[in-house]
Design a protein around this motif. Structure first.
Motif, PDB file in Angstrom:
ATOM      1  N   TYR A   1       8.272  11.340  -7.080  1.00 16.06           N
ATOM      2  CA  TYR A   1       8.501  10.584  -5.858  1.00 16.06           C
ATOM      3  C   TYR A   1       7.905   9.186  -5.973  1.00 16.06           C
ATOM      4  O   TYR A   1       8.552   8.187  -5.634  1.00 16.06           O
ATOM      5  CB  TYR A   1       7.889  11.341  -4.684  1.00 16.06           C
ATOM      6  N   LEU A   2       6.686   9.101  -6.486  1.00 15.91           N
ATOM      7  CA  LEU A   2       6.045   7.802  -6.674  1.00 15.91           C
ATOM      8  C   LEU A   2       6.808   6.942  -7.680  1.00 15.91           C
ATOM      9  O   LEU A   2       6.952   5.731  -7.491  1.00 15.91           O
ATOM     10  CB  LEU A   2       4.601   7.993  -7.146  1.00 15.91           C
ATOM     11  N   LYS A   3       7.279   7.561  -8.745  1.00 14.70           N
ATOM     12  CA  LYS A   3       8.028   6.813  -9.753  1.00 14.70           C
ATOM     13  C   LYS A   3       9.272   6.185  -9.144  1.00 14.70           C
ATOM     14  O   LYS A   3       9.580   5.009  -9.396  1.00 14.70           O
ATOM     15  CB  LYS A   3       8.404   7.744 -10.911  1.00 14.70           C
ATOM     16  N   ASN A   4       9.986   6.948  -8.319  1.00 16.19           N
ATOM     17  CA  ASN A   4      11.199   6.432  -7.697  1.00 16.19           C
ATOM     18  C   ASN A   4      10.892   5.281  -6.745  1.00 16.19           C
ATOM     19  O   ASN A   4      11.673   4.333  -6.624  1.00 16.19           O
ATOM     20  CB  ASN A   4      11.923   7.544  -6.931  1.00 16.19           C
ATOM     21  N   ILE A   5       9.756   5.346  -6.051  1.00 16.57           N
ATOM     22  CA  ILE A   5       9.396   4.284  -5.116  1.00 16.57           C
ATOM     23  C   ILE A   5       8.935   3.030  -5.858  1.00 16.57           C
ATOM     24  O   ILE A   5       9.415   1.922  -5.609  1.00 16.57           O
ATOM     25  CB  ILE A   5       8.283   4.758  -4.157  1.00 16.57           C
ATOM     26  N   ILE A   6       8.001   3.196  -6.779  1.00 15.42           N
ATOM     27  CA  ILE A   6       7.358   2.055  -7.421  1.00 15.42           C
ATOM     28  C   ILE A   6       8.344   1.200  -8.195  1.00 15.42           C
ATOM     29  O   ILE A   6       8.274  -0.033  -8.173  1.00 15.42           O
ATOM     30  CB  ILE A   6       6.207   2.544  -8.322  1.00 15.42           C
ATOM     31  N   TYR A   7       9.316   1.811  -8.860  1.00 13.21           N
ATOM     32  CA  TYR A   7      10.269   1.024  -9.633  1.00 13.21           C
ATOM     33  C   TYR A   7      11.386   0.438  -8.779  1.00 13.21           C
ATOM     34  O   TYR A   7      12.284  -0.224  -9.288  1.00 13.21           O
ATOM     35  CB  TYR A   7      10.837   1.861 -10.776  1.00 13.21           C
ATOM     36  N   ASN A   8      11.329   0.687  -7.464  1.00 11.02           N
ATOM     37  CA  ASN A   8      12.253   0.030  -6.539  1.00 11.02           C
ATOM     38  C   ASN A   8      11.642  -1.205  -5.911  1.00 11.02           C
ATOM     39  O   ASN A   8      12.329  -1.954  -5.214  1.00 11.02           O
ATOM     40  CB  ASN A   8      12.665   0.989  -5.411  1.00 11.02           C
ATOM     41  N   LEU A   9      10.359  -1.408  -6.108  1.00  8.51           N
ATOM     42  CA  LEU A   9       9.649  -2.497  -5.446  1.00  8.51           C
ATOM     43  C   LEU A   9       9.455  -3.679  -6.390  1.00  8.51           C
ATOM     44  O   LEU A   9       9.246  -3.495  -7.591  1.00  8.51           O
ATOM     45  CB  LEU A   9       8.276  -2.014  -4.956  1.00  8.51           C
ATOM     46  N   ASP A  10       9.530  -4.862  -5.838  1.00  5.29           N
ATOM     47  CA  ASP A  10       9.222  -6.071  -6.612  1.00  5.29           C
ATOM     48  C   ASP A  10       7.858  -6.587  -6.176  1.00  5.29           C
ATOM     49  O   ASP A  10       7.707  -7.720  -5.735  1.00  5.29           O
ATOM     50  CB  ASP A  10      10.296  -7.137  -6.385  1.00  5.29           C
TER      51      ASP A  10
ATOM     52  N   HIS B   1       0.834  -1.200   0.000  1.00  6.06           N
ATOM     53  CA  HIS B   1       0.000   0.000   0.000  1.00  6.06           C
ATOM     54  C   HIS B   1       0.866   1.246   0.000  1.00  6.06           C
ATOM     55  O   HIS B   1       1.778   1.385   0.817  1.00  6.06           O
ATOM     56  CB  HIS B   1      -0.912   0.003   1.239  1.00  6.06           C
ATOM     57  N   LEU B   2       0.558   2.156  -0.908  1.00  2.00           N
ATOM     58  CA  LEU B   2       1.232   3.450  -0.959  1.00  2.00           C
ATOM     59  C   LEU B   2       0.193   4.557  -0.932  1.00  2.00           C
ATOM     60  O   LEU B   2      -0.727   4.576  -1.748  1.00  2.00           O
ATOM     61  CB  LEU B   2       2.062   3.587  -2.244  1.00  2.00           C
ATOM     62  N   ASP B   3       0.342   5.467   0.019  1.00  2.00           N
ATOM     63  CA  ASP B   3      -0.445   6.698   0.039  1.00  2.00           C
ATOM     64  C   ASP B   3       0.544   7.840  -0.136  1.00  2.00           C
ATOM     65  O   ASP B   3       1.256   8.208   0.804  1.00  2.00           O
ATOM     66  CB  ASP B   3      -1.210   6.855   1.354  1.00  2.00           C
ATOM     67  N   PRO B   4       0.654   8.407  -1.340  1.00  2.00           N
ATOM     68  CA  PRO B   4       1.711   9.382  -1.616  1.00  2.00           C
ATOM     69  C   PRO B   4       1.676  10.608  -0.720  1.00  2.00           C
ATOM     70  O   PRO B   4       2.728  11.121  -0.333  1.00  2.00           O
ATOM     71  CB  PRO B   4       1.476   9.757  -3.088  1.00  2.00           C
ATOM     72  N   LEU B   5       0.489  11.082  -0.376  1.00  2.00           N
ATOM     73  CA  LEU B   5       0.417  12.271   0.470  1.00  2.00           C
ATOM     74  C   LEU B   5       0.946  11.988   1.873  1.00  2.00           C
ATOM     75  O   LEU B   5       1.647  12.812   2.470  1.00  2.00           O
ATOM     76  CB  LEU B   5      -1.020  12.784   0.527  1.00  2.00           C
ATOM     77  N   GLU B   6       0.621  10.792   2.395  1.00  2.00           N
ATOM     78  CA  GLU B   6       1.139  10.421   3.709  1.00  2.00           C
ATOM     79  C   GLU B   6       2.654  10.216   3.659  1.00  2.00           C
ATOM     80  O   GLU B   6       3.381  10.610   4.580  1.00  2.00           O
ATOM     81  CB  GLU B   6       0.449   9.146   4.207  1.00  2.00           C
ATOM     82  N   LEU B   7       3.132   9.604   2.580  1.00  2.00           N
ATOM     83  CA  LEU B   7       4.564   9.401   2.433  1.00  2.00           C
ATOM     84  C   LEU B   7       5.313  10.728   2.345  1.00  2.00           C
ATOM     85  O   LEU B   7       6.339  10.931   2.994  1.00  2.00           O
ATOM     86  CB  LEU B   7       4.842   8.568   1.175  1.00  2.00           C
TER      87      LEU B   7
END
Length: 282
Positions: A232-241, A196-202
Protein backbone atom coordinates in the motif's frame (compact mmCIF):
# COMPACT_ATOMS: atom_id res chain seq x y z
CA UNK A 1 -7.48 25.65 -24.72
CA UNK A 2 -8.13 27.18 -21.31
CA UNK A 3 -5.07 26.57 -19.08
CA UNK A 4 -7.10 25.71 -15.97
CA UNK A 5 -9.06 23.11 -17.95
CA UNK A 6 -5.84 21.62 -19.31
CA UNK A 7 -4.37 21.39 -15.81
CA UNK A 8 -7.51 19.70 -14.54
CA UNK A 9 -7.36 17.09 -17.29
CA UNK A 10 -3.70 16.44 -16.50
CA UNK A 11 -4.50 16.04 -12.81
CA UNK A 12 -7.13 13.41 -13.61
CA UNK A 13 -4.62 11.24 -15.45
CA UNK A 14 -2.64 8.72 -13.45
CA UNK A 15 1.12 8.64 -13.47
CA UNK A 16 2.72 7.29 -16.64
CA UNK A 17 6.37 6.30 -16.94
CA UNK A 18 7.53 5.72 -20.51
CA UNK A 19 10.51 3.46 -21.17
CA UNK A 20 11.95 4.69 -24.46
CA UNK A 21 14.76 3.09 -26.39
CA UNK A 22 15.76 0.70 -29.17
CA UNK A 23 13.57 -2.36 -29.85
CA UNK A 24 15.72 -4.70 -27.79
CA UNK A 25 15.06 -7.11 -24.93
CA UNK A 26 17.05 -4.98 -22.49
CA UNK A 27 14.37 -2.25 -22.64
CA UNK A 28 11.44 -4.63 -22.21
CA UNK A 29 13.04 -6.44 -19.27
CA UNK A 30 13.70 -3.15 -17.51
CA UNK A 31 10.13 -1.93 -18.09
CA UNK A 32 8.62 -5.14 -16.68
CA UNK A 33 10.91 -5.24 -13.65
CA UNK A 34 10.37 -1.54 -12.95
CA UNK A 35 6.57 -1.90 -13.05
CA UNK A 36 6.76 -4.81 -10.61
CA UNK A 37 9.14 -2.95 -8.29
CA UNK A 38 7.06 0.21 -7.89
CA UNK A 39 3.56 -1.27 -8.11
CA UNK A 40 2.65 0.03 -11.58
CA UNK A 41 0.88 -1.81 -14.40
CA UNK A 42 3.12 -2.92 -17.29
CA UNK A 43 1.77 -2.07 -20.76
CA UNK A 44 3.41 -2.90 -24.09
CA UNK A 45 3.30 0.08 -26.47
CA UNK A 46 3.09 -1.93 -29.70
CA UNK A 47 0.38 -4.23 -28.36
CA UNK A 48 -1.63 -1.26 -27.13
CA UNK A 49 -1.23 0.64 -30.42
CA UNK A 50 -1.76 -2.19 -32.89
CA UNK A 51 -4.15 -4.51 -31.05
CA UNK A 52 -5.98 -2.81 -28.19
CA UNK A 53 -6.50 0.61 -29.80
CA UNK A 54 -5.88 -0.59 -33.36
CA UNK A 55 -4.50 2.71 -34.58
CA UNK A 56 -1.48 3.22 -36.85
CA UNK A 57 -1.66 7.01 -37.17
CA UNK A 58 0.60 8.51 -34.51
CA UNK A 59 -1.38 11.63 -33.58
CA UNK A 60 -4.71 9.80 -33.53
CA UNK A 61 -3.14 7.09 -31.40
CA UNK A 62 -1.95 9.66 -28.83
CA UNK A 63 -5.50 11.01 -28.48
CA UNK A 64 -6.85 7.48 -28.06
CA UNK A 65 -4.06 6.67 -25.63
CA UNK A 66 -4.94 9.63 -23.39
CA UNK A 67 -8.59 8.53 -23.26
CA UNK A 68 -7.48 4.96 -22.58
CA UNK A 69 -5.34 6.16 -19.66
CA UNK A 70 -8.26 7.98 -18.08
CA UNK A 71 -10.55 4.96 -18.44
CA UNK A 72 -7.88 2.52 -17.29
CA UNK A 73 -7.45 4.32 -13.98
CA UNK A 74 -4.09 2.74 -13.13
CA UNK A 75 -0.52 3.94 -12.94
CA UNK A 76 1.44 2.40 -15.78
CA UNK A 77 4.92 1.75 -17.08
CA UNK A 78 4.60 1.93 -20.86
CA UNK A 79 7.19 -0.12 -22.73
CA UNK A 80 7.69 2.29 -25.62
CA UNK A 81 7.17 5.92 -26.51
CA UNK A 82 5.82 8.12 -29.26
CA UNK A 83 7.93 8.53 -32.38
CA UNK A 84 7.63 12.11 -33.64
CA UNK A 85 7.58 15.71 -32.39
CA UNK A 86 3.99 16.28 -33.51
CA UNK A 87 2.85 13.39 -31.32
CA UNK A 88 4.80 14.81 -28.37
CA UNK A 89 3.00 18.15 -28.72
CA UNK A 90 -0.39 16.43 -28.64
CA UNK A 91 0.63 14.29 -25.66
CA UNK A 92 1.75 17.29 -23.61
CA UNK A 93 -1.55 19.08 -24.16
CA UNK A 94 -3.11 16.66 -21.66
CA UNK A 95 -0.41 14.53 -20.10
CA UNK A 96 2.99 15.40 -18.73
CA UNK A 97 4.75 12.07 -18.14
CA UNK A 98 6.08 11.33 -14.68
CA UNK A 99 9.28 10.23 -16.44
CA UNK A 100 10.55 9.25 -19.85
CA UNK A 101 13.39 6.81 -19.22
CA UNK A 102 15.60 6.84 -22.30
CA UNK A 103 17.52 3.57 -22.51
CA UNK A 104 20.88 4.11 -24.22
CA UNK A 105 22.73 0.80 -24.52
CA UNK A 106 26.36 0.76 -25.63
CA UNK A 107 27.35 -0.50 -29.06
CA UNK A 108 28.65 -3.74 -27.51
CA UNK A 109 25.35 -4.29 -25.68
CA UNK A 110 23.37 -3.80 -28.89
CA UNK A 111 25.60 -6.13 -30.88
CA UNK A 112 25.50 -8.69 -28.07
CA UNK A 113 21.71 -8.79 -28.05
CA UNK A 114 21.48 -9.02 -31.83
CA UNK A 115 23.85 -12.01 -31.79
CA UNK A 116 21.51 -13.89 -29.46
CA UNK A 117 18.90 -14.05 -32.25
CA UNK A 118 19.65 -17.39 -33.87
CA UNK A 119 17.68 -17.12 -37.12
CA UNK A 120 19.34 -14.89 -39.71
CA UNK A 121 16.07 -13.50 -41.10
CA UNK A 122 14.85 -12.57 -37.62
CA UNK A 123 18.17 -10.93 -36.79
CA UNK A 124 18.07 -8.92 -40.03
CA UNK A 125 14.48 -7.84 -39.33
CA UNK A 126 15.46 -6.71 -35.83
CA UNK A 127 18.46 -4.82 -37.24
CA UNK A 128 16.22 -3.00 -39.73
CA UNK A 129 13.81 -2.14 -36.92
CA UNK A 130 16.73 -0.80 -34.89
CA UNK A 131 17.98 1.37 -37.78
CA UNK A 132 14.50 2.87 -38.24
CA UNK A 133 14.40 3.67 -34.54
CA UNK A 134 17.77 5.49 -34.77
CA UNK A 135 16.46 7.76 -37.53
CA UNK A 136 13.33 8.69 -35.55
CA UNK A 137 15.25 9.06 -32.29
CA UNK A 138 17.56 11.75 -33.66
CA UNK A 139 14.71 14.14 -34.49
CA UNK A 140 12.72 13.51 -31.32
CA UNK A 141 15.71 13.86 -29.00
CA UNK A 142 16.33 17.45 -30.09
CA UNK A 143 13.28 18.46 -28.05
CA UNK A 144 12.90 15.57 -25.61
CA UNK A 145 16.22 16.10 -23.81
CA UNK A 146 15.04 19.58 -22.77
CA UNK A 147 11.99 18.27 -20.94
CA UNK A 148 12.13 18.12 -17.10
CA UNK A 149 10.75 14.58 -17.10
CA UNK A 150 13.51 13.22 -19.38
CA UNK A 151 16.03 10.81 -17.84
CA UNK A 152 18.83 9.07 -19.73
CA UNK A 153 19.64 5.53 -18.56
CA UNK A 154 22.80 3.69 -19.56
CA UNK A 155 22.36 -0.03 -18.79
CA UNK A 156 24.72 -1.46 -16.19
CA UNK A 157 26.53 -4.79 -16.37
CA UNK A 158 23.49 -6.57 -14.91
CA UNK A 159 19.71 -6.08 -15.05
CA UNK A 160 19.54 -5.80 -11.26
CA UNK A 161 22.06 -2.95 -11.17
CA UNK A 162 20.21 -1.10 -13.94
CA UNK A 163 16.90 -1.50 -12.13
CA UNK A 164 18.44 -0.37 -8.85
CA UNK A 165 19.79 2.78 -10.52
CA UNK A 166 16.46 3.63 -12.15
CA UNK A 167 14.38 3.04 -9.02
CA UNK A 168 16.85 5.18 -7.10
CA UNK A 169 16.14 8.06 -9.50
CA UNK A 170 12.39 7.73 -8.88
CA UNK A 171 12.49 7.38 -5.11
CA UNK A 172 11.54 10.33 -2.90
CA UNK A 173 13.52 11.16 0.23
CA UNK A 174 11.85 9.52 3.23
CA UNK A 175 12.26 10.84 6.77
CA UNK A 176 10.89 8.74 9.62
CA UNK A 177 9.58 10.55 12.72
CA UNK A 178 9.44 8.58 15.94
CA UNK A 179 6.65 10.64 17.50
CA UNK A 180 2.89 10.99 17.81
CA UNK A 181 3.06 14.72 18.49
CA UNK A 182 0.91 16.21 15.71
CA UNK A 183 2.28 19.72 16.14
CA UNK A 184 5.83 18.49 15.72
CA UNK A 185 4.85 16.41 12.69
CA UNK A 186 3.08 19.36 11.05
CA UNK A 187 6.02 21.68 11.69
CA UNK A 188 8.47 19.14 10.28
CA UNK A 189 6.22 18.57 7.25
CA UNK A 190 6.07 22.30 6.50
CA UNK A 191 9.76 22.92 7.10
CA UNK A 192 10.92 20.20 4.72
CA UNK A 193 8.09 20.67 2.19
CA UNK A 194 7.11 17.04 2.50
CA UNK A 195 3.90 15.01 2.72
CA UNK A 196 3.08 13.18 5.95
CA UNK A 197 2.05 9.54 5.69
CA UNK A 198 0.92 7.41 8.61
CA UNK A 199 0.28 3.99 7.04
CA UNK A 200 -1.79 2.61 9.91
CA UNK A 201 -4.09 5.64 9.86
CA UNK A 202 -4.36 5.45 6.08
CA UNK A 203 -5.18 1.75 6.14
CA UNK A 204 -7.68 2.30 8.95
CA UNK A 205 -9.51 4.68 6.64
CA UNK A 206 -9.38 2.09 3.86
CA UNK A 207 -10.86 -0.53 6.18
CA UNK A 208 -13.63 1.78 7.31
CA UNK A 209 -14.60 2.56 3.73
CA UNK A 210 -14.12 -1.09 2.70
CA UNK A 211 -12.41 -0.22 -0.55
CA UNK A 212 -11.33 -2.83 -3.07
CA UNK A 213 -7.88 -2.75 -1.50
CA UNK A 214 -9.06 -4.08 1.86
CA UNK A 215 -12.38 -5.86 1.31
CA UNK A 216 -10.83 -9.29 0.75
CA UNK A 217 -8.56 -8.95 3.78
CA UNK A 218 -11.48 -8.03 6.02
CA UNK A 219 -13.13 -11.32 5.12
CA UNK A 220 -9.99 -13.35 5.76
CA UNK A 221 -8.26 -11.70 8.68
CA UNK A 222 -9.18 -8.72 10.86
CA UNK A 223 -5.48 -8.08 11.55
CA UNK A 224 -3.52 -6.16 8.95
CA UNK A 225 -0.75 -8.21 7.28
CA UNK A 226 2.43 -6.17 7.17
CA UNK A 227 3.11 -7.08 3.54
CA UNK A 228 -0.24 -5.49 2.62
CA UNK A 229 0.86 -2.34 4.41
CA UNK A 230 4.16 -2.33 2.51
CA UNK A 231 2.47 -2.72 -0.89
CA UNK A 232 0.00 0.00 0.00
CA UNK A 233 2.81 2.40 0.88
CA UNK A 234 4.68 1.55 -2.31
CA UNK A 235 1.63 2.39 -4.42
CA UNK A 236 1.17 5.72 -2.63
CA UNK A 237 4.79 6.89 -2.47
CA UNK A 238 5.52 6.35 -6.16
CA UNK A 239 2.43 8.37 -7.06
CA UNK A 240 3.69 11.46 -5.26
CA UNK A 241 6.08 14.10 -6.53
CA UNK A 242 7.21 15.00 -3.05
CA UNK A 243 9.45 13.91 -0.21
CA UNK A 244 7.81 11.91 2.56
CA UNK A 245 7.50 12.32 6.32
CA UNK A 246 6.63 8.87 7.61
CA UNK A 247 5.23 7.83 11.01
CA UNK A 248 3.47 4.80 12.40
CA UNK A 249 5.61 1.86 11.29
CA UNK A 250 5.87 -0.98 13.81
CA UNK A 251 8.87 -0.23 16.01
CA UNK A 252 11.07 -3.18 15.10
CA UNK A 253 14.09 -3.73 12.90
CA UNK A 254 12.29 -6.13 10.55
CA UNK A 255 9.60 -3.57 9.73
CA UNK A 256 12.17 -0.96 8.73
CA UNK A 257 14.22 -3.47 6.74
CA UNK A 258 11.11 -4.57 4.81
CA UNK A 259 10.16 -0.98 4.10
CA UNK A 260 13.64 -0.11 2.82
CA UNK A 261 13.89 -3.30 0.77
CA UNK A 262 10.47 -3.06 -0.90
CA UNK A 263 9.67 0.67 -0.92
CA UNK A 264 12.48 3.21 -0.41
CA UNK A 265 15.48 3.92 1.83
CA UNK A 266 14.87 5.93 4.98
CA UNK A 267 17.18 8.91 4.67
CA UNK A 268 16.77 10.15 8.25
CA UNK A 269 15.36 8.82 11.52
CA UNK A 270 14.22 11.65 13.78
CA UNK A 271 13.61 11.03 17.49
CA UNK A 272 10.70 12.56 19.38
CA UNK A 273 12.57 15.63 20.57
CA UNK A 274 9.48 17.79 20.05
CA UNK A 275 7.72 16.03 22.93
CA UNK A 276 9.92 18.21 25.14
CA UNK A 277 10.04 21.30 22.88
CA UNK A 278 13.64 20.56 21.91
CA UNK A 279 15.22 21.37 18.51
CA UNK A 280 15.01 18.81 15.73
CA UNK A 281 17.38 15.92 16.29
CA UNK A 282 18.31 12.80 14.41
Amino acid sequence: MDESYRNLRRALLQRVIFVYGPPLEIKTKLAKHLASSIGYQYVDYNHLKNTVLNESDGVVFVNKFIRWCMNNGKNIVLDGFIERRAELSVLEEYLLPKKVLHIKPTKDQVEGQLKTIAKVELRQAKLKEFEEYIQLEKDLMEVLVKRPYYLKVTPETSDDLTLQKVVGQLQPEVVYLNTTNHEFINNFENKFKAIHLDPLELMKSEFERQTNLTRDYLLKNPALPFDVLINYLKNIIYNLDSNIVLTGLPENVMAFRMFEHHVAPIAKYVVAAAEYNLPYSE
